[in-house]
Design a protein around this motif. Structure first.
Motif: not given
Length: 428
Positions: A278-292
């Protein structure tokens, strides 16, 4: 095949150069190249990338041709700048035998819009009970190297271990859909504040993270390769980062929608936002961007999941999970990663071409833009801005979460072994 001169393109976002295509290969890269005898593509201000590679596409054929076919799916792929896609195994019948994967592979060859590499099922019928014919699929004409029960988790640790041991013999990889089924029974969206307020069954982050933790340890124990499909939580990022620090042979992907969208959108109860994971939280989105950006997450994969209108235009609980993504992926990555300064265009080339081709062993794809290499190329206009209209899609399905949203960038040309599949933004 005639010669094509791409003039003045920013190769991987660098200084403008000319690229001469002769037949199926790149003949020369430089400045001031002669256009004699060549069709000229004026590319001033545009970025030239190696053809994109998607390690996670659902083409639905055989069995769900009402959603997508190999032909329509590869047309959508070409429109999005892809020259190679890996087709997931959850078809009808399941791609768990040499016969089915060869059928998909041959349909891809007939389509002519991009190369199709079938992904074989890990278990018979995706049932998680018995290993499928992994060796036979690898030895088939399709030469399968990636195996996944995507849509279902290989939740039995013994089966997962056996699969990792089996593919190790020929350098294959198991791509895991990380979802502990007992923790997600009845789940409808991300577990959190929004699910509590809406009264929808929650999908906890730990359901993903616990499987990833188990599987990286299994991969370390066996000495095999494991790939994590559509990673979606900040906790999953930390587990993969830890595993890589130990030298475990793990790779991971993130989808464009998990780089941009959050569970707040579910407040609309619009089933277009229903997806797995599922779509997650803003915190998750930011962590995913940084990890990519830092390489913890290796690639962007679309998880292109087409569904017919009737499977999405219904109440939330009854709606199918999934979104189409091939035709918007590059634009979303430009918005979330390039325009935020997290990646440059060379980084995009790595995450969307070089790395997925390397993981999936896509021969001839994910290669440098240099003389002697196959002319699998994508030309994108980063200055373009446009509103997404699903009526313009080449895909048979229209279940996009971006309808009416303005996104940057447009693929103007796609070349598959020197042949233009997209010209001036339109399918050739």
């Amino acid at each position: 095949m005639s010669k094509i001169l791409i003039r003045g393109a920013k190769v991987l976002g660098g200084e403008p150069q000319d690229v001469l295509i002769d037949g199926e290969t790149i003949a020369e890269v430089g400045t001031g190249l002669s256009a004699e005898g060549a069709t000229v593509v004026e590319a001033d201000g545009q970025v030239l990338l190696p053809g994109l590679v998607d390690l996670h596409t659902h083409l639905r054929e055989p069995g769900r041709e009402d959603s997508e076919t190999v032909l329509t799916g590869t047309r959508a792929a070409a429109s999005g700048g892809y020259t190679s896609v890996f087709a997931m195994a959850n078809t009808h019948p399941v791609a768990d035998t040499a016969g089915v994967v060869e059928q998909v592979w041959r349909l891809g060859k007939e389509s002519g819009y991009c190369d199709v590499q079938p992904i074989g099922a890990v278990t018979v019928g995706l049932e998680g009970k018995k290993l499928a014919e992994l060796g036979a699929m690898h030895d088939s004409a399709a030469g399968v190297t990636v195996f996944s029960d995507d849509g279902k988790c290989v939740d039995d640790a013994v089966i997962m271990r056996r699969a990792l041991e089996y593919v190790k013999a020929f350098g294959g990889v198991v791509a895991q859909h990380a979802q502990e089924p007992r923790l997600t029974e009845g789940a409808q969206m991300n577990e959190g504040i929004v699910s509590a307020e809406l009264g929808l069954g929650g999908w906890p982050a730990v359901a993903e993270e616990s499987i990833i933790a188990r599987d990286v340890l299994l991969a370390e124990h066996v000495g095999s390769r494991v790939h994590i499909c559509h990673l979606s939580t900040a906790g999953s990022v930390e587990i993969v980062r830890w595993a890589k620090s130990r030298g475990i042979d793990v790779t991971a992907e993130v989808t464009p929608h998990h780089l941009l969208l959050t569970d707040e959108l579910v407040r609309s109860y619009n089933p277009v936002y229903k997806v797995n994971p599922p779509l997650r939280t803003e915190k998750d989105v930011l962590a995913l961007r940084e990890a990519l950006a830092d390489g913890t997450i290796d690639i962007v994969a679309t998880d292109h999941a087409p569904h017919p209108h009737e499977d999405k235009d219904c109440e939330w609980a009854a709606a199918a999970m999934g979104m189409v993504g091939l035709e918007t992926a590059l634009s979303v990555v430009q918005q979330t990663m390039v325009e935020t300064g997290l990646l440059d265009w060379a980084g995009v080339a790595d995450r969307m071409s070089f790395a997925p081709a390397r993981i999936g062993r896509a021969t001839g794809h994910g290669r440098p833009v240099s003389a002697g290499e196959p002319a699998n190329l994508t030309l994108v206009d980063p200055a373009y801005r446009g509103v997404v209209d699903p009526a313009d899609f080449a895909s048979r399905s229209r279940n996009t979460p971006y309808e009416g949203r303005e996104l940057p960038g447009r693929v103007t040309h796609t070349f598959l072994r020197g042949r233009a599949t997209v010209v001036d933004g339109k399918l050739a």
